[in-house]
Design an enzyme around this catalytic site. Structure first.
Site, PDB file in Angstrom:
ATOM      1  N   SER A   1       0.858  -1.183   0.000  1.00  0.00           N
ATOM      2  CA  SER A   1       0.000   0.000   0.000  1.00  0.00           C
ATOM      3  C   SER A   1       0.892   1.229   0.000  1.00  0.00           C
ATOM      4  O   SER A   1       2.083   1.157   0.313  1.00  0.00           O
ATOM      5  CB  SER A   1      -0.902  -0.006   1.247  1.00  0.00           C
ATOM      6  OG  SER A   1      -1.621   1.209   1.363  1.00  0.00           O
ATOM      7  N   ARG A   2       0.304   2.369  -0.331  1.00  0.00           N
ATOM      8  CA  ARG A   2       1.055   3.623  -0.225  1.00  0.00           C
ATOM      9  C   ARG A   2       1.220   4.027   1.230  1.00  0.00           C
ATOM     10  O   ARG A   2       2.020   4.902   1.545  1.00  0.00           O
ATOM     11  CB  ARG A   2       0.342   4.723  -1.009  1.00  0.00           C
ATOM     12  CG  ARG A   2       0.340   4.511  -2.517  1.00  0.00           C
ATOM     13  CD  ARG A   2      -0.494   5.552  -3.228  1.00  0.00           C
ATOM     14  NE  ARG A   2      -1.890   5.487  -2.813  1.00  0.00           N
ATOM     15  CZ  ARG A   2      -2.828   6.330  -3.225  1.00  0.00           C
ATOM     16  NH1 ARG A   2      -2.508   7.303  -4.055  1.00  0.00           N
ATOM     17  NH2 ARG A   2      -4.075   6.196  -2.812  1.00  0.00           N
TER      18      ARG A   2
ATOM     19  N   TYR B   1       4.271   0.379  -3.239  1.00  0.00           N
ATOM     20  CA  TYR B   1       4.051  -0.587  -4.313  1.00  0.00           C
ATOM     21  C   TYR B   1       5.382  -1.080  -4.879  1.00  0.00           C
ATOM     22  O   TYR B   1       5.499  -2.243  -5.292  1.00  0.00           O
ATOM     23  CB  TYR B   1       3.206   0.027  -5.421  1.00  0.00           C
ATOM     24  CG  TYR B   1       1.820   0.453  -4.984  1.00  0.00           C
ATOM     25  CD1 TYR B   1       1.137  -0.230  -3.973  1.00  0.00           C
ATOM     26  CD2 TYR B   1       1.178   1.533  -5.586  1.00  0.00           C
ATOM     27  CE1 TYR B   1      -0.132   0.147  -3.582  1.00  0.00           C
ATOM     28  CE2 TYR B   1      -0.103   1.924  -5.204  1.00  0.00           C
ATOM     29  CZ  TYR B   1      -0.747   1.239  -4.195  1.00  0.00           C
ATOM     30  OH  TYR B   1      -2.007   1.621  -3.804  1.00  0.00           O
TER      31      TYR B   1
ATOM     32  N   HIS C   1      -3.718   1.426 -13.243  1.00  0.00           N
ATOM     33  CA  HIS C   1      -3.538   0.021 -13.597  1.00  0.00           C
ATOM     34  C   HIS C   1      -2.339  -0.218 -14.501  1.00  0.00           C
ATOM     35  O   HIS C   1      -1.535  -1.120 -14.254  1.00  0.00           O
ATOM     36  CB  HIS C   1      -4.792  -0.525 -14.286  1.00  0.00           C
ATOM     37  CG  HIS C   1      -5.922  -0.791 -13.351  1.00  0.00           C
ATOM     38  ND1 HIS C   1      -7.123  -1.349 -13.768  1.00  0.00           N
ATOM     39  CD2 HIS C   1      -6.058  -0.579 -12.019  1.00  0.00           C
ATOM     40  CE1 HIS C   1      -7.926  -1.472 -12.725  1.00  0.00           C
ATOM     41  NE2 HIS C   1      -7.320  -0.992 -11.662  1.00  0.00           N
TER      42      HIS C   1
ATOM     43  N   LYS D   1     -10.533  -5.291 -13.525  1.00  0.00           N
ATOM     44  CA  LYS D   1     -11.236  -4.642 -14.606  1.00  0.00           C
ATOM     45  C   LYS D   1     -11.791  -3.314 -14.086  1.00  0.00           C
ATOM     46  O   LYS D   1     -11.980  -3.186 -12.861  1.00  0.00           O
ATOM     47  CB  LYS D   1     -12.320  -5.559 -15.181  1.00  0.00           C
ATOM     48  CG  LYS D   1     -13.617  -5.677 -14.388  1.00  0.00           C
ATOM     49  CD  LYS D   1     -13.504  -6.382 -13.103  1.00  0.00           C
ATOM     50  CE  LYS D   1     -14.626  -6.077 -12.177  1.00  0.00           C
ATOM     51  NZ  LYS D   1     -14.254  -5.791 -10.839  1.00  0.00           N
TER      52      LYS D   1
ATOM     53  N   ASP E   1     -16.482   0.950 -14.243  1.00  0.00           N
ATOM     54  CA  ASP E   1     -16.685   0.186 -13.015  1.00  0.00           C
ATOM     55  C   ASP E   1     -17.765  -0.871 -13.144  1.00  0.00           C
ATOM     56  O   ASP E   1     -17.573  -2.018 -12.734  1.00  0.00           O
ATOM     57  CB  ASP E   1     -17.024   1.125 -11.854  1.00  0.00           C
ATOM     58  CG  ASP E   1     -15.863   1.276 -10.895  1.00  0.00           C
ATOM     59  OD1 ASP E   1     -15.793   0.480  -9.945  1.00  0.00           O
ATOM     60  OD2 ASP E   1     -15.023   2.171 -11.102  1.00  0.00           O
TER      61      ASP E   1
END
Length: 328
Positions: free
Chosen positions: A36-37, A58, A79, A97, A178
């Site tokens: 995670s950041r 990451y 992505h 996706k 989404d």
């Protein structure tokens, strides 16, 4: 290497990452690390799911030597960069996706994966579910005759807060990428890529698409229609019509659901109603692991060409409804 030996790295810690990790853990897949950041977010996620290592970036995750495949679960606009970073570090990737924000980005990711001999797969988890395998088998057995049309809706009541990522154009928010991606990918799966695309939509004040309707003409003049919304909740069912019968998929069609095959007179011919444990996201994980073990770089159930074609369809729909993301 076999199931349980492939080490998963979870890139991001949001809702979809939690859902996928829940199914991984429940079905015996090995989650090696999370990134995670935020170090705190990574540690909290790792403690929740019993993951050994938590990375505060990451870059650290994709460099982890115990990670074989990275699941990319960031907002859409990240992505491509996240997947490429993983590939550059020798990791296979399963990318949520919508695969990227557009077809050009998708092509670049797949080209990099192929050049490195690594698996790249879109996490369109619906395609890998048992009831979807059954739907394809019904069509292949000719029970529908010639397939002439398909309709599916994906409508939800999602957050309207302008600050939410779904309503943020900078994060490639909106209905289409989404929720609209589900029925469009389904249409591609059953009828192939369209030869003609029509889209209509309504936009929010933030510039993202609030709802989208599509009409696609496919080969042999088959027609698919879809309606997707993040403002209204509908039945979320799907139907495939053929000259000799039809397939009805109950709500919620893109999750494990009951499927009924009927004749042209409405007589029930077959029914598929097998229970699935968890949400059902373990099936795409199993496919990814199978391909990694066998040294394959793409899945026949979700090929590179298909993922690019779905992105190209959504590019065309966005052009029709007037949605353009920053940097395009």
């Amino acid at each position: 290497m076999s199931k349980g030996e492939v080490g998963w790295g979870i890139l991001a810690t949001g809702g979809i990452a939690n859902a996928f990790t829940r199914d991984l853990v429940a079905h015996g897949h090995r989650v090696a690390a999370v990134g995670s950041r935020s170090t705190d977010n990574a540690r909290t996620f790792a403690e929740k799911w019993g993951i050994e290592r938590a990375h505060g970036s990451y870059d650290e995750l994709v460099a982890d030597p115990d990670v074989d495949v990275v699941y990319v679960a960031t907002p859409h606009n990240f992505h491509a960069a996240n997947a490429m970073a993983a590939l550059d570090n020798g990791k296979h990737v399963l990318v949520e996706k919508a695969f990227t924000v557009n077809a050009a980005e998708a092509r670049a990711v797949f080209e990099l994966g192929r050049s490195k001999g690594l698996l790249v797969m879109e996490a369109m988890w619906t395609r890998f579910l048992p009831h979807m395998a059954y739907v394809r088998s019904v069509i292949e057995r000719g029970l529908l005759g010639d397939v002439r049309s398909l309709h599916a809706d994906h409508t939800q009541r999602l957050p309207s807060d302008p600050a939410h990522r779904l309503n943020n154009l900078d994060l490639a928010g909106g209905c289409l990428l989404d929720v609209g991606v589900y029925p469009l990918s389904f249409a591609h799966d059953i009828l192939g890529a369209p030869v003609e695309i029509t889209g209509r939509g309504t936009l929010r004040d933030t510039g993202v698409d609030l709802c989208v309707a599509t009409v696609l003409r496919h080969q042999n003049d088959a027609i698919s229609t879809s309606y997707s919304s993040m403002e209204t909740r509908g039945p979320n069912t799907a139907v495939v019509l053929g000259t000799e019968g039809r397939i009805e998929i109950d709500s919620v069609w893109y999750s494990p659901a009951r499927v009924t095959v009927k004749s042209v007179t409405g007589q029930e011919l077959e029914r598929f109603d097998e229970p699935v444990t968890g949400r059902g996201m373990q099936y795409q994980a199993a496919e990814a692991e199978r391909l990694i073990v066998e040294g394959e770089v793409e899945s026949p159930l979700m090929t590179h060409e298909q993922s690019i074609a779905v992105m190209a369809t959504m590019d065309a729909v966005r052009e029709e409804i007037g949605v353009r993301y920053p940097g395009e």
